[in-house]
Design a protein around this motif. Structure first.
Motif, short mmCIF file in Angstrom:
data_model
loop_
_atom_site.label_atom_id
_atom_site.label_comp_id
_atom_site.label_asym_id
_atom_site.label_seq_id
_atom_site.Cartn_x
_atom_site.Cartn_y
_atom_site.Cartn_z
N ALA A 8 0.81 -1.15 -0.11
CA ALA A 8 -0.20 -0.13 -0.01
C ALA A 8 0.93 1.31 0.09
CB ALA A 8 -1.02 0.13 1.37
N THR A 9 1.97 1.12 0.86
CA THR A 9 2.72 2.56 0.87
C THR A 9 3.47 2.62 -0.59
OG1 THR A 9 3.27 1.93 3.20
CG2 THR A 9 4.65 3.34 1.97
N GLY A 118 -6.73 -7.57 -0.45
CA GLY A 118 -5.81 -7.09 -1.27
C GLY A 118 -5.83 -5.53 -1.38
N LEU A 119 -5.08 -5.00 -2.24
CA LEU A 119 -4.88 -3.41 -2.31
C LEU A 119 -5.50 -3.19 -3.76
CD1 LEU A 119 -3.94 -0.57 -1.25
CD2 LEU A 119 -1.83 -1.29 -2.41
N ILE A 146 -6.43 7.60 -4.36
CA ILE A 146 -7.27 6.91 -3.18
C ILE A 146 -7.10 5.60 -3.44
CG2 ILE A 146 -9.40 6.87 -2.16
CD1 ILE A 146 -10.01 9.78 -3.10
N ASN A 147 -6.89 4.67 -2.26
CA ASN A 147 -6.63 3.42 -2.48
C ASN A 147 -7.69 2.76 -1.56
OD1 ASN A 147 -3.96 3.21 -3.96
ND2 ASN A 147 -3.57 4.96 -2.30
N GLU A 148 -7.86 1.44 -1.86
CA GLU A 148 -8.74 0.64 -1.13
C GLU A 148 -7.92 -0.57 -0.51
OE1 GLU A 148 -13.31 1.66 -2.38
OE2 GLU A 148 -12.17 -0.04 -3.64
N LEU A 149 -7.90 -0.82 0.86
CA LEU A 149 -7.44 -1.86 1.27
C LEU A 149 -8.60 -2.85 1.74
CD1 LEU A 149 -4.52 -3.57 2.08
CD2 LEU A 149 -4.72 -2.36 4.28
N TYR A 169 -11.04 -0.19 3.22
CA TYR A 169 -10.54 0.93 4.09
C TYR A 169 -9.92 1.78 2.87
CZ TYR A 169 -7.86 4.31 6.99
OH TYR A 169 -7.24 5.41 7.61
N MET A 170 -10.78 3.02 2.52
CA MET A 170 -10.33 4.00 1.66
C MET A 170 -9.53 4.96 2.30
SD MET A 170 -13.83 4.79 -0.23
CE MET A 170 -12.87 5.73 -1.57
N PHE A 171 -8.11 5.07 1.78
CA PHE A 171 -7.25 5.93 2.04
C PHE A 171 -6.32 6.49 1.01
CE2 PHE A 171 -4.86 2.21 1.59
CZ PHE A 171 -3.66 2.53 1.27
N GLY A 172 -5.75 8.00 1.44
CA GLY A 172 -4.97 8.52 0.16
C GLY A 172 -5.13 10.14 0.29
N THR A 173 -4.45 10.54 -0.26
CA THR A 173 -4.19 12.22 -0.46
C THR A 173 -4.04 12.40 -1.94
OG1 THR A 173 -3.43 12.34 1.91
CG2 THR A 173 -3.24 14.27 0.38
N LEU A 174 -4.98 13.60 -2.38
CA LEU A 174 -4.75 14.17 -3.75
C LEU A 174 -4.53 15.62 -3.62
CD1 LEU A 174 -8.39 12.97 -5.08
CD2 LEU A 174 -6.20 11.94 -5.32
N LEU A 175 -3.46 15.83 -4.38
CA LEU A 175 -2.96 17.07 -4.40
C LEU A 175 -2.97 17.79 -5.54
CD1 LEU A 175 0.48 16.45 -2.35
CD2 LEU A 175 -1.43 17.48 -1.30
N ASN A 176 -3.35 19.09 -5.56
CA ASN A 176 -3.37 19.87 -6.90
C ASN A 176 -2.64 21.42 -6.34
OD1 ASN A 176 -5.43 18.65 -8.88
ND2 ASN A 176 -6.08 18.27 -7.00
N ASP A 177 -1.55 21.54 -7.27
CA ASP A 177 -0.61 22.63 -7.04
C ASP A 177 -0.42 23.53 -8.07
OD1 ASP A 177 0.19 21.03 -4.63
OD2 ASP A 177 1.97 20.49 -5.36
N SER A 178 -0.50 24.68 -7.95
CA SER A 178 -0.41 25.95 -8.85
C SER A 178 0.86 26.78 -8.20
CB SER A 178 -1.81 26.80 -8.73
OG SER A 178 -2.66 26.10 -9.10
#
Length: 411
Positions: A8-9, A118-119, A146-149, A169-178
């Motif tokens: 997952a990592t 699974g992942l 966003i991932n699902e374990l 279990y849903m986990f993760g981070t979405l980044l949008n940079d300007s």
């Protein structure tokens, strides 16, 4: 589970998505197909096999026999060609990427029950582009997933009929940079939009198969996943490189009641002929127009608008002779799909379609299969095409099939 946590990592760091379309919403949705299923157009709701993990419909876990252990892992290699017309000039771009796609395992809990762990990726963001502005440069980039374990369980209630469910279990981070860079000053500023998800997700399914003759079978499958508000947080940060102070938090909100995902319905019908040819047709529907997505103050629109998503997929697999020579035991696969996506960009719906092909190569002396898949995909918006994208994806998967639960004979 420690192994899955390590995978997952790694998966968070390896994201093969690379399209500006992923800047909107939750990014590009990733269907739960394995490498073998992707080579068949991404079908799987009615697929029932004791030799392949089928996360698309958890009811399929019950098809595993009481002696088998399965482990399936896949990676993606992607080449992208994109083009757009700006002020009458056509701009073209090439890009390459890849990474871990999924990792699953499956094992029996008895004669009529199976379990899977699974992942899987749920959605992903990945892009980088820029443009000149007055007295500087505006650069944008995004990343994350966003991932699902998950843990899944399935049981056969009576001959031909099975039910199952996954809890993930849903986990993760979405980044949008300007980035804003001022000419000849050395000054720049970073505006970052961040969405972090920590939540649970359920998928339930059923399958029913009937033997028309001893070597011909029809199977129907159905899955459902409830819509829900998400848990986590979203914020916008501003970094000023001219100072040594930390980021300034412009806005921070909870995801609950502000961000949600819709329910999912999936149905499939599969036909097996002469124990050699498998053909399946699937339909997926998600009413994304009902989902909530608050957006940010820096967006042109405070609340993003989504469209209902519908996907059609058709796939087939042919194995000439399961007990024949090596080339007759190879699994040959073809497929295709059409997807009207949930994304709406500047009033235009995003759509994609693709063709797939692949092979399942048996490992001599074992039941393990090495899967190789090829996919061509075209994505663009409509009626204004905006950005046109063509992908060539190579998927490599290994489906380990071992007889771990056979009792040793005592002589």
């Amino acid at each position: 589970m420690a192994c899955m946590a390590a995978i997952a990592t790694a998966s968070v760091a390896q994201n093969g998505t690379m399209t500006p379309y992923s800047r909107f919403g939750y990014g590009i949705l990733r269907d739960q197909a394995t490498s073998a299923q992707r080579a068949m157009g991404g079908v799987g709701y009615a697929m029932s096999s004791g030799r392949q993990v089928n996360v698309m419909n958890p009811a399929a876990y019950a098809a595993i026999d009481s002696l088998t252990f399965l482990f399936d892992m896949g990676i993606d290699l992607t080449a992208l060609w994109s083009s757009e017309t700006v002020d009458g000039k056509r701009n073209s771009h090439k890009d390459f990427g890849g990474g871990l796609d999924y990792a699953t395992m499956q094992f029996p809990l008895g004669k009529y029950m199976g379990m899977s762990v699974g992942l899987l990726p749920y959605s992903s963001v990945g892009y980088a582009f820029g443009s000149k502005i007055e007295n500087g440069i505006d650069s944008r980039q995004g990343s994350g997933s966003i991932n699902e374990l998950y843990v899944g369980l399935s049981g056969r209630l009576f001959k031909g009929f099975s039910i199952g469910a996954n809890i993930a279990y849903m986990f993760g981070t979405l980044l949008n940079d300007s980035y804003a860079i001022v000419n000849n000053s050395g000054q720049s500023a970073l505006f970052q939009r961040e969405i972090t998800v920590r939540d649970w997700h359920l998928t339930a399914g059923l399958q029913y198969g009937v033997d028309i003759t001893p070597r011909n079978r029809i199977t129907a499958g159905l899955i459902w996943s409830p819509g829900k508000t998400l848990l986590g947080h979203a914020n916008t940060l501003t970094y000023d490189t001219s100072t040594e102070s930390g980021p300034e938090i412009n806005e921070e909100v909870k995801l609950r009641d502000n961000y949600s995902i819709p329910e999912t319905w999936g149905a499939g019908l599969a036909y097996r002929w002469n124990n050699s040819l498998d053909v399946e047709f699937d339909v997926t529907y998600q009413p994304w127009s009902k989902a909530k997505y608050l957006g940010f103050d820096t967006d042109e629109a405070r609340t993003e608008v989504f469209a209902d998503r519908i996907k059609y997929a058709l796939g087939l697999q042919y194995r000439p002779d399961a007990r024949g020579s090596y080339f007759k035991r190879i699994q040959y696969r073809l497929g295709g799909y059409y997807n009207r996506d949930y994304l709406v960009v500047l009033g235009n719906n995003v759509r994609e379609y693709g063709l797939t092909a692949g092979f399942g190569f048996p490992v001599a002396g074992f039941k393990t299969i090495v899967n190789l898949g090829l996919e061509w995909k075209h994505r663009q918006a409509t009626p204004d095409p905006l950005l046109k994208e063509d992908y060539l994806n190579i998927t490599i998967g290994v489906n380990f099939n071992e007889m771990w639960f056979r009792k040793s004979k005592i002589y």
